[in-house]
Design a protein around this motif. Sequence first.
Motif, PDB file in Angstrom:
ATOM      1  N   HIS A  27       0.843  -1.193   0.000  1.00 51.06           N
ATOM      2  CA  HIS A  27       0.000   0.000   0.000  1.00 51.06           C
ATOM      3  C   HIS A  27       0.885   1.252   0.000  1.00 51.06           C
ATOM      4  O   HIS A  27       1.687   1.443   0.900  1.00 51.06           O
ATOM      5  CB  HIS A  27      -0.910   0.025   1.229  1.00 51.06           C
ATOM      6  CG  HIS A  27      -1.712  -1.221   1.392  1.00 51.06           C
ATOM      7  ND1 HIS A  27      -2.830  -1.484   0.647  1.00 51.06           N
ATOM      8  CD2 HIS A  27      -1.532  -2.296   2.190  1.00 51.06           C
ATOM      9  CE1 HIS A  27      -3.321  -2.660   0.998  1.00 51.06           C
ATOM     10  NE2 HIS A  27      -2.545  -3.172   1.930  1.00 51.06           N
ATOM     11  N   SER A  28       0.713   2.085  -1.030  1.00 47.76           N
ATOM     12  CA  SER A  28       1.464   3.336  -1.128  1.00 47.76           C
ATOM     13  C   SER A  28       0.492   4.506  -1.081  1.00 47.76           C
ATOM     14  O   SER A  28      -0.638   4.401  -1.571  1.00 47.76           O
ATOM     15  CB  SER A  28       2.251   3.387  -2.435  1.00 47.76           C
ATOM     16  OG  SER A  28       3.166   2.323  -2.492  1.00 47.76           O
ATOM     17  N   TYR A  29       0.946   5.617  -0.512  1.00 45.21           N
ATOM     18  CA  TYR A  29       0.086   6.767  -0.280  1.00 45.21           C
ATOM     19  C   TYR A  29       0.688   8.037  -0.876  1.00 45.21           C
ATOM     20  O   TYR A  29       1.887   8.265  -0.768  1.00 45.21           O
ATOM     21  CB  TYR A  29      -0.097   6.997   1.226  1.00 45.21           C
ATOM     22  CG  TYR A  29      -0.772   5.859   1.936  1.00 45.21           C
ATOM     23  CD1 TYR A  29      -2.083   5.976   2.347  1.00 45.21           C
ATOM     24  CD2 TYR A  29      -0.101   4.677   2.202  1.00 45.21           C
ATOM     25  CE1 TYR A  29      -2.718   4.935   3.011  1.00 45.21           C
ATOM     26  CE2 TYR A  29      -0.717   3.629   2.866  1.00 45.21           C
ATOM     27  CZ  TYR A  29      -2.018   3.759   3.263  1.00 45.21           C
ATOM     28  OH  TYR A  29      -2.640   2.734   3.910  1.00 45.21           O
ATOM     29  N   SER A  31      -0.697  12.271  -1.224  1.00 42.41           N
ATOM     30  CA  SER A  31      -1.808  13.201  -1.002  1.00 42.41           C
ATOM     31  C   SER A  31      -1.629  14.450  -1.851  1.00 42.41           C
ATOM     32  O   SER A  31      -0.513  14.834  -2.187  1.00 42.41           O
ATOM     33  CB  SER A  31      -1.935  13.549   0.487  1.00 42.41           C
ATOM     34  OG  SER A  31      -0.709  13.984   1.009  1.00 42.41           O
ATOM     35  N   CYS A  42      -4.498   9.443  -2.343  1.00 40.03           N
ATOM     36  CA  CYS A  42      -4.602   8.322  -3.272  1.00 40.03           C
ATOM     37  C   CYS A  42      -3.869   7.154  -2.623  1.00 40.03           C
ATOM     38  O   CYS A  42      -2.680   7.262  -2.298  1.00 40.03           O
ATOM     39  CB  CYS A  42      -3.953   8.667  -4.610  1.00 40.03           C
ATOM     40  SG  CYS A  42      -3.838   7.251  -5.721  1.00 40.03           S
ATOM     41  N   ILE A  43      -4.581   6.058  -2.410  1.00 35.91           N
ATOM     42  CA  ILE A  43      -3.982   4.849  -1.854  1.00 35.91           C
ATOM     43  C   ILE A  43      -3.876   3.852  -2.990  1.00 35.91           C
ATOM     44  O   ILE A  43      -4.874   3.425  -3.560  1.00 35.91           O
ATOM     45  CB  ILE A  43      -4.834   4.260  -0.717  1.00 35.91           C
ATOM     46  CG1 ILE A  43      -5.060   5.304   0.368  1.00 35.91           C
ATOM     47  CG2 ILE A  43      -4.172   3.000  -0.166  1.00 35.91           C
ATOM     48  CD1 ILE A  43      -6.077   4.899   1.410  1.00 35.91           C
ATOM     49  N   SER A  44      -2.656   3.519  -3.332  1.00 30.32           N
ATOM     50  CA  SER A  44      -2.396   2.581  -4.417  1.00 30.32           C
ATOM     51  C   SER A  44      -2.060   1.229  -3.799  1.00 30.32           C
ATOM     52  O   SER A  44      -1.124   1.114  -3.007  1.00 30.32           O
ATOM     53  CB  SER A  44      -1.232   3.078  -5.269  1.00 30.32           C
ATOM     54  OG  SER A  44      -0.954   2.162  -6.286  1.00 30.32           O
ATOM     55  N   THR A  45      -2.835   0.203  -4.155  1.00 26.39           N
ATOM     56  CA  THR A  45      -2.617  -1.139  -3.643  1.00 26.39           C
ATOM     57  C   THR A  45      -2.145  -2.024  -4.781  1.00 26.39           C
ATOM     58  O   THR A  45      -2.833  -2.167  -5.789  1.00 26.39           O
ATOM     59  CB  THR A  45      -3.919  -1.719  -3.043  1.00 26.39           C
ATOM     60  OG1 THR A  45      -4.370  -0.847  -2.015  1.00 26.39           O
ATOM     61  CG2 THR A  45      -3.698  -3.109  -2.480  1.00 26.39           C
ATOM     62  N   ASN A  58      -6.297   1.946  -7.363  1.00 25.36           N
ATOM     63  CA  ASN A  58      -6.198   3.175  -6.584  1.00 25.36           C
ATOM     64  C   ASN A  58      -7.533   3.488  -5.939  1.00 25.36           C
ATOM     65  O   ASN A  58      -8.581   3.298  -6.544  1.00 25.36           O
ATOM     66  CB  ASN A  58      -5.790   4.353  -7.470  1.00 25.36           C
ATOM     67  CG  ASN A  58      -4.400   4.202  -8.026  1.00 25.36           C
ATOM     68  OD1 ASN A  58      -3.559   3.522  -7.458  1.00 25.36           O
ATOM     69  ND2 ASN A  58      -4.143   4.837  -9.147  1.00 25.36           N
ATOM     70  N   PHE A  70      -0.889   8.690   8.217  1.00 26.51           N
ATOM     71  CA  PHE A  70      -1.478   7.537   7.551  1.00 26.51           C
ATOM     72  C   PHE A  70      -1.123   6.223   8.227  1.00 26.51           C
ATOM     73  O   PHE A  70      -1.695   5.205   7.925  1.00 26.51           O
ATOM     74  CB  PHE A  70      -1.030   7.490   6.089  1.00 26.51           C
ATOM     75  CG  PHE A  70      -1.475   8.697   5.322  1.00 26.51           C
ATOM     76  CD1 PHE A  70      -2.794   8.847   4.954  1.00 26.51           C
ATOM     77  CD2 PHE A  70      -0.585   9.691   4.997  1.00 26.51           C
ATOM     78  CE1 PHE A  70      -3.218   9.965   4.264  1.00 26.51           C
ATOM     79  CE2 PHE A  70      -0.988  10.807   4.301  1.00 26.51           C
ATOM     80  CZ  PHE A  70      -2.315  10.946   3.941  1.00 26.51           C
TER      81      PHE A  70
END
Length: 96
Positions: A27-29, A31, A42-45, A58, A70
């Motif tokens: 999980h990458s974040y 903002s 935006c949370i990219s999984t 996303n 976060f």
Amino acid sequence: MELKVIKYRNIGMISHDFVEDDYWEKHSYCSFELNNRNVIVCISTANNFDNEHHNSENEYYYINSLNDKFQNSFSNKSEKVSKEEIHLIEDFYTEV
């Protein structure tokens, strides 16, 4: 007024969830603050099996500030992010 990103903060990978065997999720974040005063994360999984990356998705949420934490369950607002704002962020992120 034309909608645009005025600030952004790339948080990077915060969580790395082991699911089973060699399957895990990353999980990458990132903002973004827009000129309409909305702040969106935006949370990219990314789903991974072994060393292969599979489909990623996303999710977009309104948040209070670029400085939101976060690591703990951050507070997001209940309303959905508009498609216009999502497209703006996606376009901006691919240009950076």
